[in-house]
Design an enzyme around this catalytic site. Structure first.
Site, mmCIF file in Angstrom:
data_model
loop_
_atom_site.group_PDB
_atom_site.id
_atom_site.type_symbol
_atom_site.label_atom_id
_atom_site.label_comp_id
_atom_site.label_asym_id
_atom_site.label_seq_id
_atom_site.Cartn_x
_atom_site.Cartn_y
_atom_site.Cartn_z
ATOM 1 N N GLU A 242 6.348 -2.695 -7.389
ATOM 2 C CA GLU A 242 7.542 -3.223 -6.718
ATOM 3 C C GLU A 242 7.717 -4.700 -7.048
ATOM 4 O O GLU A 242 6.740 -5.447 -6.927
ATOM 5 C CB GLU A 242 7.424 -3.020 -5.202
ATOM 6 C CG GLU A 242 7.443 -1.547 -4.834
ATOM 7 C CD GLU A 242 7.250 -1.285 -3.331
ATOM 8 O OE1 GLU A 242 7.199 -2.247 -2.554
ATOM 9 O OE2 GLU A 242 7.134 -0.109 -2.958
ATOM 10 N N HIS B 100 12.321 -0.741 -0.836
ATOM 11 C CA HIS B 100 11.324 -0.983 0.226
ATOM 12 C C HIS B 100 11.995 -1.699 1.411
ATOM 13 O O HIS B 100 11.630 -2.822 1.767
ATOM 14 C CB HIS B 100 10.131 -1.796 -0.306
ATOM 15 C CG HIS B 100 8.913 -1.724 0.582
ATOM 16 N ND1 HIS B 100 7.634 -1.830 0.100
ATOM 17 C CD2 HIS B 100 8.788 -1.571 1.921
ATOM 18 C CE1 HIS B 100 6.764 -1.757 1.103
ATOM 19 N NE2 HIS B 100 7.455 -1.594 2.220
ATOM 20 N N ARG C 31 3.985 4.074 1.317
ATOM 21 C CA ARG C 31 3.638 3.123 0.260
ATOM 22 C C ARG C 31 3.660 3.882 -1.064
ATOM 23 O O ARG C 31 3.252 5.048 -1.117
ATOM 24 C CB ARG C 31 2.218 2.567 0.472
ATOM 25 C CG ARG C 31 2.112 1.495 1.545
ATOM 26 C CD ARG C 31 2.849 0.211 1.175
ATOM 27 N NE ARG C 31 2.700 -0.836 2.175
ATOM 28 C CZ ARG C 31 3.516 -1.005 3.227
ATOM 29 N NH1 ARG C 31 4.531 -0.179 3.419
ATOM 30 N NH2 ARG C 31 3.302 -2.000 4.069
#
Ligand code: GLV
Ligand code: GLV
Length: 321
Positions: free
Chosen positions: A266, A285, A237
């Site tokens: 993000e 991601h 993360r």
């Protein structure tokens, strides 16, 4: 009356059909400014929600008085406020294990891409800059037989260790809350302190979940301890890294490069300096994002959801820590 369920992420039709057998489904392929008002409206009488990365906090839960199950299509669950959920007796579930191999492939891809500069070279070739007299400018660094340090050796970390050790002949160091004897035996992984790992590794791969304890665990001090030639990989993360410290370390040459699938913000903002560094390889991601694995994850999440709504204990119930 069938329980009401909101699916707020694009999933295969088979997943929707499965949930539909026992529940009334409201489906949003994704949440954006157009769909969000309608989503909020549906939340008012929703018993279950299925999707990923949505911030499930007090504000959202106040809009969802009937909610019984929150099912994440992800292994990570830092999007969920667990104390708040357990206070309200809402079950939360995730999709562990079945994405391990896929995310490990992504990690290897980022290591190879960064070390061998694959995206940069692709750009050179496609923009007509392939001139044979410049060959030495294309050199990268080896991945095979180097030292890989894995921070957080759970299921994904072990799948990375397997590839790196058995496939690439790498020596594996790891740091974790507990020892992983299986990985020690099978892949020769050596347990060591965080500092020793940072000092000795050619590649440092961060695989730890994001919790209050791991927030910004990679900071100025940690990057300074790494070799100047080392490459940093993050598939966990973004918030486990102090991103300003990472940017500084790259600019100052304290580390040689980074392969990043996750970011503090993000989608990443377009003025982030990371986007303008040749030695940084980025992906959006997508660690677990293959057709096969995302299908399995969505199906497992749907099974978790339905079983919770039917009054059973879902297979992948997240236990409050
Ligand atoms: C993806 O980031 C996941 O947690 O599954
Ligand atoms: C991202 O990987 C997700 O959880 O969908």
């Amino acid at each position: 009356m069938k329980p009401k369920v909101i699916i707020y992420k694009k999933v295969d039709r088979k997943v929707i059909d499965f949930v539909q057998e026992t529940c009334d489904v409201t489906y949003f392929e994704n949440l954006d400014s157009d769909t969000y008002p309608e989503f909020l409206h549906s939340l008012k009488d929703a018993h279950g929600i299925l999707g990923s990365l949505l911030k499930v906090d007090k504000t959202l839960l106040d809009q969802a008085p009937q909610l019984k199950v929150v099912s994440n299509i992800s292994v990570g669950y830092d999007n969920l406020n667990l104390p708040e959920l357990s206070e309200r007796r809402i079950l939360a579930t995730n999709t562990p294990e079945l994405l391990n191999e896929t995310v490990a492939d992504t990690v290897m891809g980022l290591m190879l891409s960064t070390a061998r500069r694959i995206p940069e070279l692709d750009h050179w070739v496609k923009t007509g800059q392939w001139k044979s007299n410049l060959e030495s400018q294309w050199f990268g660094v080896d991945v095979h037989h180097k030292v890989l340090g894995i921070i957080g050796l759970g299921g994904i970390g072990a799948a990375v260790a397997q590839r790196a050790n058995l496939g690439f002949g790498m020596d594996i160091l790891y740091h974790n809350r507990s020892r992983n004897e299986d990985a020690e035996q099978k892949y020769g992984a050596t347990y060591c302190s965080m500092d020793e790992l940072l000092e000795k590794s050619d590649f440092v791969c961060l695989m730890t979940p994001h919790t209050p304890e791991t927030e910004k665990m990679m900071g100025k001090r940690e990057f300074e301890m790494m070799k100047n030639s080392a490459i940093f990989i993050n598939c966990s993360r973004g918030k486990t890294v102090d991103e300003e410290a990472l940017i500084h370390a790259l600019q100052a040459g304290e580390i040689a490069g980074a392969g990043l699938d996750v970011f503090t913000m993000e989608p990443i903002e377009m003025d982030n300096p990371l986007l303008y560094m040749k030695n940084v390889v980025t992906t959006p991601h997508i660690g677990s994002a293959t057709h096969e694995t995302r299908f399995k994850m969505a199906m497992l999440a749907a099974e978790n959801l339905v079983s919770g709504l039917m009054g059973e204990i879902p297979p992948n119930l997240i236990k409050a820590r």
